[in-house]
Design a protein around this motif. Structure first.
Motif, mmCIF file in Angstrom:
data_model
loop_
_atom_site.group_PDB
_atom_site.id
_atom_site.type_symbol
_atom_site.label_atom_id
_atom_site.label_comp_id
_atom_site.label_asym_id
_atom_site.label_seq_id
_atom_site.Cartn_x
_atom_site.Cartn_y
_atom_site.Cartn_z
ATOM 1 N N GLU A 1 -7.408 0.835 -4.429
ATOM 2 C CA GLU A 1 -6.497 0.327 -5.453
ATOM 3 C C GLU A 1 -5.028 0.574 -5.104
ATOM 4 N N ILE A 2 -4.764 1.245 -3.996
ATOM 5 C CA ILE A 2 -3.384 1.384 -3.516
ATOM 6 C C ILE A 2 -2.949 0.029 -2.963
ATOM 7 N N TYR A 3 -1.851 -0.483 -3.458
ATOM 8 C CA TYR A 3 -1.400 -1.838 -3.120
ATOM 9 C C TYR A 3 -0.755 -1.916 -1.741
ATOM 10 N N ALA A 4 0.092 -0.923 -1.406
ATOM 11 C CA ALA A 4 0.858 -1.024 -0.168
ATOM 12 C C ALA A 4 1.481 0.314 0.184
ATOM 13 N N GLU A 5 1.919 0.422 1.432
ATOM 14 C CA GLU A 5 2.857 1.454 1.824
ATOM 15 C C GLU A 5 4.267 0.902 1.603
ATOM 16 N N LEU A 6 5.207 1.788 1.342
ATOM 17 C CA LEU A 6 6.562 1.328 1.023
ATOM 18 C C LEU A 6 7.151 0.505 2.165
ATOM 19 N N GLY B 1 14.751 6.321 -4.143
ATOM 20 C CA GLY B 1 15.794 5.316 -4.312
ATOM 21 C C GLY B 1 15.384 3.985 -3.694
ATOM 22 N N VAL B 2 14.803 4.034 -2.496
ATOM 23 C CA VAL B 2 14.326 2.813 -1.847
ATOM 24 C C VAL B 2 13.197 2.176 -2.671
ATOM 25 N N ALA B 3 12.256 3.004 -3.122
ATOM 26 C CA ALA B 3 11.161 2.489 -3.944
ATOM 27 C C ALA B 3 11.689 1.861 -5.231
ATOM 28 N N THR B 4 12.649 2.518 -5.851
ATOM 29 C CA THR B 4 13.235 2.004 -7.095
ATOM 30 C C THR B 4 13.936 0.669 -6.849
ATOM 31 N N LYS B 5 14.615 0.557 -5.734
ATOM 32 C CA LYS B 5 15.314 -0.683 -5.365
ATOM 33 C C LYS B 5 14.358 -1.866 -5.352
ATOM 34 N N TYR B 6 13.153 -1.666 -4.826
ATOM 35 C CA TYR B 6 12.204 -2.768 -4.665
ATOM 36 C C TYR B 6 11.219 -2.912 -5.821
ATOM 37 N N LEU B 7 11.011 -1.851 -6.591
ATOM 38 C CA LEU B 7 9.921 -1.866 -7.565
ATOM 39 C C LEU B 7 10.356 -1.784 -9.019
ATOM 40 N N ALA B 8 11.521 -1.220 -9.308
ATOM 41 C CA ALA B 8 11.970 -1.112 -10.700
ATOM 42 C C ALA B 8 12.633 -2.416 -11.141
ATOM 43 N N ARG B 9 12.556 -2.694 -12.423
ATOM 44 C CA ARG B 9 13.263 -3.862 -12.954
ATOM 45 C C ARG B 9 14.758 -3.723 -12.675
ATOM 46 N N ARG C 1 8.240 -5.785 -6.861
ATOM 47 C CA ARG C 1 8.012 -6.211 -8.243
ATOM 48 C C ARG C 1 8.066 -7.731 -8.337
ATOM 49 N N GLN C 2 7.112 -8.301 -9.079
ATOM 50 C CA GLN C 2 7.043 -9.753 -9.235
ATOM 51 C C GLN C 2 7.231 -10.212 -10.681
ATOM 52 N N THR C 3 6.966 -9.336 -11.659
ATOM 53 C CA THR C 3 7.176 -9.696 -13.066
ATOM 54 C C THR C 3 7.816 -8.528 -13.798
ATOM 55 N N ASP C 4 8.413 -8.816 -14.936
ATOM 56 C CA ASP C 4 9.047 -7.772 -15.751
ATOM 57 C C ASP C 4 8.035 -6.928 -16.511
ATOM 58 N N LYS C 5 6.787 -7.323 -16.518
ATOM 59 C CA LYS C 5 5.767 -6.602 -17.282
ATOM 60 C C LYS C 5 4.948 -5.635 -16.428
ATOM 61 N N GLU C 6 5.032 -5.747 -15.123
ATOM 62 C CA GLU C 6 4.248 -4.878 -14.251
ATOM 63 C C GLU C 6 4.638 -3.410 -14.417
ATOM 64 N N ILE C 7 3.643 -2.541 -14.422
ATOM 65 C CA ILE C 7 3.885 -1.105 -14.269
ATOM 66 C C ILE C 7 3.696 -0.787 -12.790
ATOM 67 N N THR C 8 4.705 -0.184 -12.191
ATOM 68 C CA THR C 8 4.650 0.120 -10.762
ATOM 69 C C THR C 8 4.749 1.627 -10.555
ATOM 70 N N LEU C 9 4.040 2.101 -9.529
ATOM 71 C CA LEU C 9 3.992 3.534 -9.239
ATOM 72 C C LEU C 9 4.247 3.773 -7.757
ATOM 73 N N PHE C 10 5.225 4.610 -7.459
ATOM 74 C CA PHE C 10 5.475 5.052 -6.091
ATOM 75 C C PHE C 10 5.052 6.498 -5.974
ATOM 76 N N LYS C 11 4.139 6.767 -5.052
ATOM 77 C CA LYS C 11 3.670 8.128 -4.811
ATOM 78 C C LYS C 11 4.140 8.582 -3.433
ATOM 79 N N SER C 12 4.836 9.709 -3.416
ATOM 80 C CA SER C 12 5.371 10.251 -2.172
ATOM 81 C C SER C 12 4.980 11.711 -2.030
ATOM 82 N N VAL C 13 4.490 12.072 -0.842
ATOM 83 C CA VAL C 13 4.263 13.493 -0.530
ATOM 84 C C VAL C 13 5.223 13.965 0.555
ATOM 85 N N GLY C 14 6.020 13.029 1.091
ATOM 86 C CA GLY C 14 6.958 13.364 2.150
ATOM 87 C C GLY C 14 6.325 13.199 3.521
#
Length: 329
Positions: free
Chosen positions: A273-278, A116-124, A289-302
């Motif tokens: 190629e990993i951009y950042a930690e959340l 949910g936090v990742a989606t808040k910052y990374l999803a359109r 997210r900076q543009t509407d065209k970016e594909i963003t990926l959040f990877k979590s293992v807990g």
């Protein structure tokens, strides 16, 4: 010691509260206010089962603790939960073990809240359609969290066993009786991905579950299912097409995430190629997210500092409202 059951925790603590606490937990981590050793995973290969031991200390919470969570897929054949966990909470100042919490539900809740936090910052912000690939124990929390931060109009559910998708659909409709959205059960994951703004991957797959070429520009992916080095939900194409790859923690994903480790071992992809930690995005150290065209990926293992912060929040509420059972050892 205070004992808290799953039912009591459900009555005390909401997904909205959990998302707020998880966001704060990532701040603590990025500010260097947590101590969290890499978890120990013991596996039972014949049953494809694993038990994870996850200790942590969070300075602001003034508590430390350990979560023990077991993942046993074959339990469903006996009518038992596939994910079972407990958290032991310890007062850091006195060493007193103050609470034992059922962590099965909390694991689903905090894993969902991380997405949910990742989606808040990374999803359109205009994301309306969400594909859910894998409809098992974690999927329900994932849906709850995404619906908390985005106004979804449609859910596309895919599971190899269609009955599990039907069951998830029923549970969602029971939880959101007034939701005006639509839920469609899909037979082909690639078509679900192609139609979606957000993709949730919550499977125990050992090979990629969709073709990265199916992703539309602007899609956000929450990949939370694979948590061991041999497990893989995401293909190389998805990694290469992602403008921003964000991890819950670098240490965790580079120790456990087969989605990254498998292509790294083949020399096909680099962890550079990993951009950042959340937490870096939550604290503003890096952009989301900076543009509407970016594909963003959040990877979590807990990671255990999330469990500690959530357990402490539930413990505080339980004491406030007189919930739980006090026992003497």
């Amino acid at each position: 010691m205070l004992l808290l059951s799953e039912k009591e925790i459900r009555n005390l603590y909401s997904m909205k509260e959990c998302i707020g606490d998880i966001e704060q937990a990532f701040r603590y981590y990025t500010e260097g206010k947590t101590v969290t050793p890499v978890r120990t995973a013991l596996t039972e290969k014949k049953l494809e089962a694993a038990t994870l031991y996850m200790p942590s200390y969070v300075e602001a919470a003034k508590h430390m603790g350990i979560k023990i969570v077991s993942v046993v897929p074959h339990n469903r054949e006996m009518g038992k939960p596939t994910v079972q966990g407990v958290t032991l909470l310890t007062d850091a100042a006195t060493g007193e073990h103050v609470a034992m919490l059922n962590a099965t539900y909390l694991t689903v809740l905090r894993t969902g809240a991380s997405s949910g936090v990742a989606t808040k910052y990374l999803a359109r912000t205009d994301s309306k359609i969400c594909a859910v690939l894998g409809c098992g124990a974690q999927a329900f929390g994932q849906v709850q969290a995404v619906m908390e931060v985005r106004e979804l109009k449609q859910l596309l559910l895919y599971n190899r066993n269609r009955a599990k998708a039907e069951d998830l659909k029923k549970r969602i409709l029971e939880l959101y009786p007034d939701w005006r959205g639509d839920i469609v059960i899909c037979d082909q994951p690639d078509k679900a991905v192609q139609a979606s703004d957000i993709v949730i991957c919550s499977t125990r797959a050992t090979s990629p579950i969709f073709d990265g070429d199916s992703l539309s520009p602007g899609t956000h992916i929450n990949a939370i299912g694979s948590f061991l080095p041999h497990m893989q939900e995401i293909d190389l194409t998805t990694l290469r097409r992602s403008s921003k790859i964000v991890a819950d923690t670098l240490e965790g994903v580079l120790h456990e995430a087969g989605d990254f480790l498998i292509p790294m071992e083949k020399g096909e992809w680099s962890h550079d190629e990993i951009y950042a930690e959340l937490g870096e995005i939550v604290t503003g150290r890096k952009s989301g997210r900076q543009t509407d065209k970016e594909i963003t990926l959040f990877k979590s293992v807990g990671v255990a500092f999330l469990d500690l912060v959530v357990a402490k929040a539930v413990y505080d509420k339980a004491r406030e409202f007189g919930a739980g059972t006090v026992v003497e050892f």
